[in-house]
Motif scaffolding. Structure first.
Motif, short mmCIF file in Angstrom:
data_model
loop_
_atom_site.label_atom_id
_atom_site.label_comp_id
_atom_site.label_asym_id
_atom_site.label_seq_id
_atom_site.Cartn_x
_atom_site.Cartn_y
_atom_site.Cartn_z
N PHE A 135 0.87 -1.17 0.00
CA PHE A 135 0.00 0.00 0.00
C PHE A 135 0.92 1.23 0.00
CE2 PHE A 135 -4.09 -1.68 2.26
CZ PHE A 135 -4.16 -2.72 1.36
N VAL A 136 0.66 2.17 -0.89
CA VAL A 136 1.57 3.31 -1.06
C VAL A 136 0.86 4.63 -0.83
CG1 VAL A 136 3.07 4.54 -2.69
CG2 VAL A 136 3.03 2.03 -2.68
N SER A 137 1.43 5.46 0.02
CA SER A 137 0.99 6.84 0.20
C SER A 137 2.10 7.60 0.89
CB SER A 137 -0.29 6.92 1.05
OG SER A 137 -0.68 8.28 1.23
N ALA A 138 2.61 8.64 0.24
CA ALA A 138 3.76 9.36 0.77
C ALA A 138 3.38 10.45 1.74
CB ALA A 138 4.57 9.95 -0.39
N ASN A 139 2.12 10.90 1.73
CA ASN A 139 1.77 12.06 2.54
C ASN A 139 0.78 11.75 3.64
OD1 ASN A 139 -0.39 11.67 0.72
ND2 ASN A 139 -0.92 13.86 0.75
N THR A 140 0.56 10.46 3.94
CA THR A 140 -0.33 10.06 5.03
C THR A 140 0.53 9.78 6.26
OG1 THR A 140 -1.79 9.04 3.39
CG2 THR A 140 -2.19 8.49 5.69
N ILE A 141 0.63 10.76 7.14
CA ILE A 141 1.60 10.73 8.23
C ILE A 141 0.92 10.47 9.57
CG2 ILE A 141 3.46 12.00 9.38
CD1 ILE A 141 3.93 11.37 6.37
N ASP A 142 1.45 9.50 10.32
CA ASP A 142 0.96 9.22 11.67
C ASP A 142 1.54 10.28 12.61
OD1 ASP A 142 0.55 8.20 14.28
OD2 ASP A 142 0.51 6.15 13.52
N ARG A 143 0.68 11.02 13.26
CA ARG A 143 1.15 12.10 14.15
C ARG A 143 1.97 11.55 15.31
NH1 ARG A 143 -1.65 16.84 13.02
NH2 ARG A 143 -3.61 16.58 11.85
N ASN A 144 1.74 10.30 15.69
CA ASN A 144 2.44 9.73 16.84
C ASN A 144 3.89 9.40 16.53
OD1 ASN A 144 0.06 9.68 18.54
ND2 ASN A 144 -0.65 7.96 17.28
N THR A 145 4.19 9.12 15.26
CA THR A 145 5.55 8.71 14.88
C THR A 145 6.23 9.70 13.96
OG1 THR A 145 4.80 7.47 12.93
CG2 THR A 145 4.84 6.30 15.03
N GLY A 146 5.46 10.55 13.29
CA GLY A 146 6.03 11.47 12.32
C GLY A 146 6.41 10.79 11.02
N LYS A 147 6.03 9.51 10.87
CA LYS A 147 6.35 8.75 9.67
C LYS A 147 5.07 8.34 8.96
CE LYS A 147 10.56 6.79 11.72
NZ LYS A 147 11.27 5.52 12.09
N VAL A 148 5.25 7.79 7.75
CA VAL A 148 4.10 7.27 7.02
C VAL A 148 3.38 6.24 7.89
CG1 VAL A 148 3.44 5.86 5.04
CG2 VAL A 148 5.07 7.70 4.75
N MET A 149 2.06 6.25 7.83
CA MET A 149 1.23 5.38 8.66
C MET A 149 1.65 3.91 8.56
SD MET A 149 -2.88 5.08 8.30
CE MET A 149 -3.10 3.35 7.89
N GLU A 150 1.52 3.20 9.68
CA GLU A 150 1.89 1.80 9.70
C GLU A 150 1.11 1.02 8.65
OE1 GLU A 150 1.97 -2.09 12.68
OE2 GLU A 150 1.14 -0.19 13.39
N ILE A 184 -3.97 11.17 12.08
CA ILE A 184 -3.36 11.27 10.75
C ILE A 184 -3.19 12.72 10.33
CG2 ILE A 184 -3.64 10.73 8.30
CD1 ILE A 184 -2.91 8.34 10.00
N GLU A 185 -2.02 13.04 9.85
CA GLU A 185 -1.74 14.33 9.22
C GLU A 185 -1.56 14.09 7.72
OE1 GLU A 185 1.96 17.52 8.77
OE2 GLU A 185 2.01 15.96 10.32
N VAL A 186 -2.19 14.91 6.91
CA VAL A 186 -2.02 14.81 5.47
C VAL A 186 -1.18 15.99 5.00
CG1 VAL A 186 -3.16 14.75 3.22
CG2 VAL A 186 -4.21 13.62 5.17
N ARG A 187 0.02 15.70 4.58
CA ARG A 187 0.87 16.75 4.06
C ARG A 187 0.43 17.14 2.65
NH1 ARG A 187 6.57 14.31 6.54
NH2 ARG A 187 6.04 14.85 8.71
N PRO A 188 0.71 18.36 2.21
CA PRO A 188 0.25 18.79 0.88
C PRO A 188 0.67 17.81 -0.20
CG PRO A 188 1.15 20.64 2.10
CD PRO A 188 1.45 19.42 2.92
N PRO A 189 -0.25 17.41 -1.08
CA PRO A 189 0.07 16.42 -2.11
C PRO A 189 1.27 16.79 -2.97
CG PRO A 189 -2.29 16.73 -1.98
CD PRO A 189 -1.68 17.77 -1.10
N ALA A 190 1.46 18.08 -3.21
CA ALA A 190 2.57 18.50 -4.09
C ALA A 190 3.93 18.12 -3.50
CB ALA A 190 2.50 20.00 -4.33
#
Length: 510
Positions: A135-150, A184-190
């Motif tokens: 599963f791929v998504s570069a801008n779906t960030i877990d606020r607890n880890t600061g990384k892409v969602m598990e 979840i934090e969504v960073r700007p798609p660009a």
């Protein structure tokens, strides 16, 4: 349950590397020597509902396309997502059946869209562990880890006969407005342009970017030199596929009707040349017998659960997207009336995005539980909460603001009449409101039946947020005990036998 890395940009780890190597070996085994430097990229999305629809193709048709392309030579299957919700069967298994079927089709990756998070972060992570593809998504960030969602990867780097193909995707920023995902934090798609450049640095000779319904990012990403193909999912309109100067831009509409096929030639070292780009209607392909049988097993299960008659509509009904999101609708009004009747509240609201059948029903249609589950696929419960007249008017302004873009936030009321002036700027479109025939009192408190999704502030309705409502499946709140929406609707129809919903003037335009 084993952990999977979510910080290794563009690389499979563990079993993924093994799967990628096996895929490449299989492609090399079936591809004749003359095709060793040719590659087909097949892209499609949005097949959450496995029930056949006249004039549309499905998974069995897609299986035929993939089998044909793989027999011809090197093939990548990129899935655009939007398939884990909201189908009839996903109401029961949160999309697990779709992973089972996709595992048979062997995607090389799946982009994650906001719709795939319809059942929440934990369910998506579970689906990712069931999948034999990343599963791929570069801008779906877990606020607890600061990384892409598990369970997700920021990108994928895939070996092919024409060289390494990089794939990156971005989820729509509307995720955090339309769904309840506080972690979840969504960073700007660009910002995925940086991920595309990182893929280039890792040896990608061709990069595909998949964009989840984020038109505001299209212009910036179309101009990004590191991106060769930009494929955007759209909620409305028609399929578009343009190629020029070696670049590809596509818009894939959220219906299960087509696939994009890109053809590349290359020597595995230099950037490959684009030699073709086509939109393939899936309905025009014969269904693959094996996949048709697999889908049929699930459809049989659905029939056992859902082919139960619950009522008849004496008037025609229209649940298509535009009809639900731009004005008064007889079916939506019927649902709102059922909600209000169940809780005996002053009024009720249902948002158009909760209704997903996209069907037309003729007068005299016998309705089954299947119809109701198809129309109301989310397991959202309905509760009664107290809200001020001021909050209700603010909510109606949010509702009117989304009409031009057919947003699912459009509200359908019961025991309320609202007049809009859509020529006015957003935020100033409500002309008048009455409840039970009396003007809305901004200082009064009204009892309101509404989905827990709205009572949590979903779809941008922070003014409807009520204390004590903690999850979409909550069974109680500070107001009254909750009950699933489809259950309320089914009981309403069963009790009456025949209903005659009509447009009655509860929503009008000046």
């Amino acid at each position: 349950m084993p952990k999977r890395g979510n910080g290794e940009t563009g690389r499979f780890s563990g079993w993924r590397a093994v799967m990628a190597a096996c895929t490449v070996a299989a492609l090399g085994a079936i591809a004749p020597a003359a095709s060793a430097a040719e590659l087909s990229i097949v892209f499609t999305s949005t097949m959450a509902d496995i029930e056949p629809v006249e004039g549309e193709g499905g998974l069995a048709n897609l299986a035929t396309l993939l089998r044909t392309k793989r027999a011809e030579g090197g093939t990548l299957f990129l899935h655009g997502g939007a398939s884990l919700a909201a189908g009839v069967l996903s109401t029961f298994d949160r999309g697990a059946h779709m992973i089972d079927l996709l595992n048979e089709l062997q995607p090389d990756m799946m982009a994650v869209t906001k719709r795939d998070l319809g059942f929440g972060k934990d369910e998506l992570t579970l689906r990712s562990y069931e999948a034999r593809f990343p599963f791929v998504s570069a801008n779906t960030i877990d606020r607890n880890t600061g990384k892409v969602m598990e369970g997700l990867e920021p990108s994928a780097l895939l070996d092919t006969p024409v060289g390494k193909i990089g794939v990156v995707s971005a989820i729509s920023p509307e995720l955090t407005v339309q769904y309840i995902v506080p972690d979840i934090e969504v960073r700007p798609p660009a910002t995925i342009a940086a991920e595309a450049r990182a893929l280039r640095a890792q040896g990608a000779v061709y990069v595909v970017a998949i964009l989840d319904n984020a038109p505001e990012a299209v212009e910036a990403l179309r101009g990004e030199p590191a991106i060769d193909a930009l494929l955007q999912l759209s909620a409305s309109g028609k399929d578009v596929l343009e190629d020029g100067n070696g670049k590809v831009f596509g818009v894939h509409v959220n219906v299960k009707g087509s696939a994009f096929v890109l053809r590349l030639d290359g020597d595995g070292k230099a950037p490959p040349a684009l030699t073709g780009a086509d939109i393939v209607p899936l309905a025009g392909l014969p269904p693959d017998p094996a996949m048709e049988k697999r889908v049929g097993v699930y459809l049989t299960r659905l029939s056992e659960l859902l082919d139960i008659t619950i009522g008849t509509t004496a008037t025609p009904l229209d649940t298509r997207r535009a009809a639900m999101r731009t004005g008064e609708n007889a079916f939506a009004s019927l649902i709102a009336d059922a909600m209000r009747g169940h809780f005996n509240t002053d009024l009720a609201f249902i948002n158009g995005g909760n209704i997903r059948g996209n069907r037309q029903y003729e007068a005299g249609t016998v309705l089954t539980r299947r119809d109701i589950q198809r129309e109301l696929p989310f397991r959202d419960s309905i509760i009664a909460v107290p809200l001020t007249g001021k909050a209700l008017r603010e909510a109606l302004e949010v509702s009117a603001a989304g009409v031009n873009n057919q947003k699912g936030s459009f509200l359908h009321p019961s025991n309320m009449a609202v007049v809009y002036d859509l020529k006015q700027p957003a935020g100033s479109r409500v002309v008048s409101v009455t409840v039970g025939g009396k003007p809305l009192d901004p200082n009064a408190t009204y009892s309101v039946a509404l989905p827990t999704y709205l009572a949590q502030g979903g779809d941008g309705y922070s003014m409807l947020k009520s204390p004590g409502v903690s999850s979409p499946s909550a069974s109680s709140s500070s107001g009254a005990g909750g009950k699933l929406l489809w259950e309320i609707m089914a009981q309403h129809l069963t009790d009456r036998g025949t209903v005659s919903p009509r447009i009655d003037g509860r929503i009008t335009e000046r």
